[in-house]
Motif scaffolding. Structure first.
Motif, PDB file in Angstrom:
ATOM      1  N   ASP A 160      40.196   6.578   5.339  1.00 32.24           N
ATOM      2  CA  ASP A 160      39.793   5.587   6.344  1.00 32.24           C
ATOM      3  C   ASP A 160      40.776   5.471   7.511  1.00 32.24           C
ATOM      4  O   ASP A 160      40.716   4.511   8.285  1.00 32.24           O
ATOM      5  N   GLY A 161      41.680   6.433   7.636  1.00 37.00           N
ATOM      6  CA  GLY A 161      42.567   6.434   8.791  1.00 37.00           C
ATOM      7  C   GLY A 161      41.802   6.835  10.048  1.00 37.00           C
ATOM      8  O   GLY A 161      40.720   7.420   9.978  1.00 37.00           O
ATOM      9  N   VAL A 162      42.360   6.514  11.207  1.00 35.87           N
ATOM     10  CA  VAL A 162      41.703   6.852  12.469  1.00 35.87           C
ATOM     11  C   VAL A 162      41.894   8.339  12.773  1.00 35.87           C
ATOM     12  O   VAL A 162      43.009   8.858  12.737  1.00 35.87           O
ATOM     13  N   LEU A 163      40.785   9.012  13.075  1.00 33.84           N
ATOM     14  CA  LEU A 163      40.838  10.417  13.468  1.00 33.84           C
ATOM     15  C   LEU A 163      41.167  10.537  14.952  1.00 33.84           C
ATOM     16  O   LEU A 163      40.912   9.622  15.723  1.00 33.84           O
ATOM     17  N   ARG A 164      41.715  11.671  15.317  1.00 34.36           N
ATOM     18  CA  ARG A 164      41.998  11.950  16.726  1.00 34.36           C
ATOM     19  C   ARG A 164      41.850  13.438  16.993  1.00 34.36           C
ATOM     20  O   ARG A 164      41.973  14.262  16.071  1.00 34.36           O
ATOM     21  N   PRO A 165      41.596  13.820  18.233  1.00 38.10           N
ATOM     22  CA  PRO A 165      41.548  15.239  18.569  1.00 38.10           C
ATOM     23  C   PRO A 165      42.956  15.773  18.829  1.00 38.10           C
ATOM     24  O   PRO A 165      43.855  15.003  19.202  1.00 38.10           O
ATOM     25  N   PRO A 166      43.166  17.070  18.652  1.00 31.62           N
ATOM     26  CA  PRO A 166      44.486  17.666  18.911  1.00 31.62           C
ATOM     27  C   PRO A 166      44.712  17.920  20.393  1.00 31.62           C
ATOM     28  O   PRO A 166      44.969  19.045  20.825  1.00 31.62           O
ATOM     29  N   VAL A 167      44.591  16.856  21.188  1.00 28.46           N
ATOM     30  CA  VAL A 167      44.818  16.943  22.626  1.00 28.46           C
ATOM     31  C   VAL A 167      46.082  16.166  22.979  1.00 28.46           C
ATOM     32  O   VAL A 167      46.533  15.299  22.230  1.00 28.46           O
ATOM     33  N   THR A 168      46.634  16.481  24.131  1.00 32.67           N
ATOM     34  CA  THR A 168      47.774  15.730  24.639  1.00 32.67           C
ATOM     35  C   THR A 168      47.248  14.558  25.451  1.00 32.67           C
ATOM     36  O   THR A 168      46.707  14.740  26.542  1.00 32.67           O
ATOM     37  N   LEU A 169      47.363  13.356  24.898  1.00 31.91           N
ATOM     38  CA  LEU A 169      46.958  12.164  25.625  1.00 31.91           C
ATOM     39  C   LEU A 169      48.060  11.775  26.606  1.00 31.91           C
ATOM     40  O   LEU A 169      49.194  12.253  26.518  1.00 31.91           O
ATOM     41  N   PHE A 170      47.714  10.913  27.548  1.00 30.04           N
ATOM     42  CA  PHE A 170      48.709  10.464  28.518  1.00 30.04           C
ATOM     43  C   PHE A 170      49.891   9.824  27.784  1.00 30.04           C
ATOM     44  O   PHE A 170      49.713   9.063  26.828  1.00 30.04           O
ATOM     45  N   GLY A 171      51.090  10.171  28.219  1.00 28.28           N
ATOM     46  CA  GLY A 171      52.295   9.618  27.611  1.00 28.28           C
ATOM     47  C   GLY A 171      52.793  10.393  26.412  1.00 28.28           C
ATOM     48  O   GLY A 171      53.827  10.038  25.840  1.00 28.28           O
ATOM     49  N   GLU A 172      52.089  11.448  26.019  1.00 33.10           N
ATOM     50  CA  GLU A 172      52.503  12.241  24.866  1.00 33.10           C
ATOM     51  C   GLU A 172      53.138  13.560  25.329  1.00 33.10           C
ATOM     52  O   GLU A 172      52.916  14.020  26.441  1.00 33.10           O
ATOM     53  N   LEU A 173      53.902  14.152  24.416  1.00 37.62           N
ATOM     54  CA  LEU A 173      54.548  15.429  24.706  1.00 37.62           C
ATOM     55  C   LEU A 173      53.551  16.571  24.598  1.00 37.62           C
ATOM     56  O   LEU A 173      52.573  16.493  23.852  1.00 37.62           O
ATOM     57  N   LEU A 174      53.795  17.622  25.345  1.00 38.95           N
ATOM     58  CA  LEU A 174      52.958  18.808  25.248  1.00 38.95           C
ATOM     59  C   LEU A 174      53.113  19.456  23.872  1.00 38.95           C
ATOM     60  O   LEU A 174      54.160  19.311  23.225  1.00 38.95           O
ATOM     61  N   PRO A 175      52.086  20.169  23.400  1.00 38.59           N
ATOM     62  CA  PRO A 175      52.199  20.860  22.106  1.00 38.59           C
ATOM     63  C   PRO A 175      53.367  21.840  22.117  1.00 38.59           C
ATOM     64  O   PRO A 175      53.453  22.698  23.008  1.00 38.59           O
ATOM     65  N   SER A 176      54.241  21.725  21.161  1.00 36.00           N
ATOM     66  CA  SER A 176      55.456  22.540  21.168  1.00 36.00           C
ATOM     67  C   SER A 176      55.158  24.025  21.046  1.00 36.00           C
ATOM     68  O   SER A 176      55.828  24.858  21.675  1.00 36.00           O
ATOM     69  N   VAL A 177      54.151  24.391  20.259  1.00 39.93           N
ATOM     70  CA  VAL A 177      53.826  25.816  20.079  1.00 39.93           C
ATOM     71  C   VAL A 177      53.330  26.414  21.388  1.00 39.93           C
ATOM     72  O   VAL A 177      53.757  27.501  21.797  1.00 39.93           O
TER      73      VAL A 177
END
Length: 259
Positions: A160-177
């Protein structure tokens, strides 16, 4: 062939290492909104009275996941309701011709992958829309389309946790890979860098152009609008990527046949 496109074709034929940078402009011809403009989703303020940068931020996803998902769902529905266009497909075919032709995209619609761009030469610097994953337990969920038809936010079937897409939302770091892949390729350098349908407002999008220019490479912009890099490229085509890349592909293919 127009002189500018002839120059681009010659540069493409001569180049060994090529980087094609794409932004929202290339997917606009598939029916998707560009960053600012249609439908209210990308305007200065959302229907909820906050800027889109706040509504679609990592902080908002934590604080009010329903509100964040309201706008993620609009974006997701738009992406799922369309597909790659002739520009995406031509780029994939150009990559097939040139084994060291890379694509760096800001788009999260996945259209380059769907068009056939090889995953080992595709850098989706802002991530992608699917699969969703649970922020609590980490379980993945492939049912994005189903979740968009249900009450939001989507919840994990396991905890029952909240799902999210693997996107960079505003204020987040870019994917390290993705960021590390870009750094490795930039360290090798590019003979030709083409920016298509992007305002190049982020430093990591503009820098490949500037680096190529400093090292003697050819830099090109394909954009209907004037951007912050327009005056710093060698060649500018004020046209749609949808028109430029298929014509470029046609010329390259004809050149290869005649060799």
């Amino acid at each position: 062939m127009r002189p500018q496109l002839q120059r681009l074709a010659s540069a493409f034929i001569d180049a060994q290492r090529i980087l094609i940078i794409t932004g929202a402009g290339i997917s606009a011809d598939s029916g998707l909104p560009t960053y600012r403009g249609i439908g209210g989703l990308y305007n200065d303020h959302t229907d909820d009275g906050v800027p889109i940068e706040v509504a679609m931020s990592g902080e908002m996803l934590r604080r009010d996941p329903a509100l964040c998902w309201k706008y993620l769902a609009q974006l997701g529905s738009a992406c799922l309701g369309a597909g790659p266009n002739a520009g995406h497909q031509a780029i994939a075919e150009l990559q097939a011709i040139k084994p060291e032709c890379w694509v760096l995209t800001q788009n999260i619609d996945g259209y380059h992958r769907l068009a056939g761009s090889p995953m080992d030469r595709l850098i989706e610097i802002h991530g992608e829309l699917a699969p969703l994953y649970c922020q609590r337990c980490g379980q993945t969920d492939e049912r994005l389309a189903e979740h968009l038809q249900r009450p939001l936010p989507p919840l994990c079937a396991a905890c029952d946790g909240v799902l999210r897409p693997p996107v960079t939302l505003f204020g987040e770091l870019l994917p390290s890979v993705a960021l590390e892949r870009l750094r490795r390729q930039l360290a090798k350098g590019f003979d030709l860098v083409i920016s298509a349908g992007t305002s190049a407002s982020f430093p990591y999008i503009a820098e490949p152009l500037l680096q190529a220019r400093r090292s003697g490479g050819v830099t090109v912009e394909v954009n209907l609008s004037h951007t912050r890099v327009s005056d710093r490229v060698d060649l500018r085509l004020e046209e749609r990527a949808l028109d430029v890349f298929p014509e470029l592909l046609s010329h390259i293919a004809a050149h290869n046949i005649c060799k």
